[in-house]
Design an enzyme around this catalytic site. Sequence first.
Site, PDB file in Angstrom:
ATOM      1  CG  ASP A 175      -1.838   1.198   1.273  1.00  0.00           C
ATOM      2  OD1 ASP A 175      -2.993   1.094   0.837  1.00  0.00           O
ATOM      3  OD2 ASP A 175      -1.396   2.257   1.759  1.00  0.00           O
ATOM      4  CB  VAL A 219      -3.537   1.873  -2.301  1.00  0.00           C
ATOM      5  CG1 VAL A 219      -3.370   1.124  -3.623  1.00  0.00           C
ATOM      6  CG2 VAL A 219      -3.134   3.334  -2.481  1.00  0.00           C
ATOM      7  CG  ASP A 220      -3.553  -2.825   0.683  1.00  0.00           C
ATOM      8  OD1 ASP A 220      -3.148  -3.110  -0.455  1.00  0.00           O
ATOM      9  OD2 ASP A 220      -2.846  -2.925   1.699  1.00  0.00           O
ATOM     10  CB  ILE A 221      -9.485   0.089   1.702  1.00  0.00           C
ATOM     11  CG1 ILE A 221      -8.967  -0.385   3.065  1.00  0.00           C
ATOM     12  CG2 ILE A 221     -10.997   0.278   1.762  1.00  0.00           C
ATOM     13  CD1 ILE A 221      -9.063   0.657   4.156  1.00  0.00           C
TER      14      ILE A 221
END
Length: 406
Positions: free
Chosen positions: A137, A165-167
């Site tokens: 991320d 960014v991951d989410i």
Amino acid sequence: MPLQGITVIDLSRALAGPYCTTMLADMGAEIIKVESPRGGDPSRAWPPFEGEHSLYFDSANRNKKSVAVDLYTIDGKALLTRMLENADVLVENYKLGTLDAMGFGPEVLRQINPDLIHMSINAYGNKGPLMTRPGLDQVVQGISGLTSVTGDEDGSTYRVGLPIVDITSGMTAAFAVVSMLLGRERGNQSREASTSLFETALALSAFQGQAALSCGVAPTPQGNNHPSIAPYGAFPTATEPVIIAVSTERHWSSFCSLIGRAELADDPRFSTGRTRSIHRQELSELIEEVLRQEGADVWIDGLSEAGIPCGPIYNYAQVMDCEQTQALGMVQSVQRSDGSELRLLRGPISVDGVPASVRTAPPSLGEDTRAVLESIGISPEEIGRLENSGTVQAGTRMAATAGANQ
């Protein structure tokens, strides 16, 4: 629930993939999380901890089943094949090429299950000079430009305080899966979808990225101020700061009257959204002088009554206990397999007025191995043999006691 009857084999780890499958689980899909018997999802070992339980893992793995299988053994590959034969979707976030190296490339998946939808999440996309690089991320926040617009007005930059960014990559992947399921129902069969942390992060750039693209101007950090709209940001009061968002001309006129500075509405420096943005520093100084005369609660009440978006700046402890969170039933209580209670946030979607629920706690490693393997026709004796050989790890799931609002 809308996705009831859909089975997802989840080979993902950490956050982007698990967030995708959690969203699918919230909507009723059966998520079979396949993990290595040697420790499982790496996030099981990541802080913060409550006793022996990783809250990092717990936050993104509600409503799932865990099957612990060594996919690098012949027997483990055979078990995965059996599970895929009965599945609708495969989700994984391996480094590009890993699934092929494991013997489950696109052609093999098509032979196993012609209707299987394969969702892949990787770091940098399926082509280009960075395609084989690993990425997490914060690394992608930096290279995608996201970090460059987050920070103080003096030019200091910071990562976004959440793994944004991951989410959002998980959300993007969930949208792709549902789109492909809908297409399959309507005869528009698609089998392969992919997204990457880089593509998702770059897509988040919105008007900031568009400014760079169209005008050749690289946006800079604006602190707590909106980069385009003014007044829009955090402002000090006599007590604590508040967020105020004056986004329309009607808001601006009402705001000027409310703070007792009606003449500002017609001031040439501030009469339009464009000029307010140009003269934002002067405007902020005038506004702050007035706002410091009353406490935050007074301004929030007055601004809200006038229809101007505003609010306090809570920390997470405060927002978990606030009346709005409680009214929405966002926090629910479930019981883990060891009998301990876990309070979790539910998913953010309601269907027909019914909010998504936390039906089961995040599973312990291998908690559902035996039940899932038996459901695809593996005998108890064979499961025992696989367990003795170390190919699988089997546990037992407790009866569910989920769904109580806290």
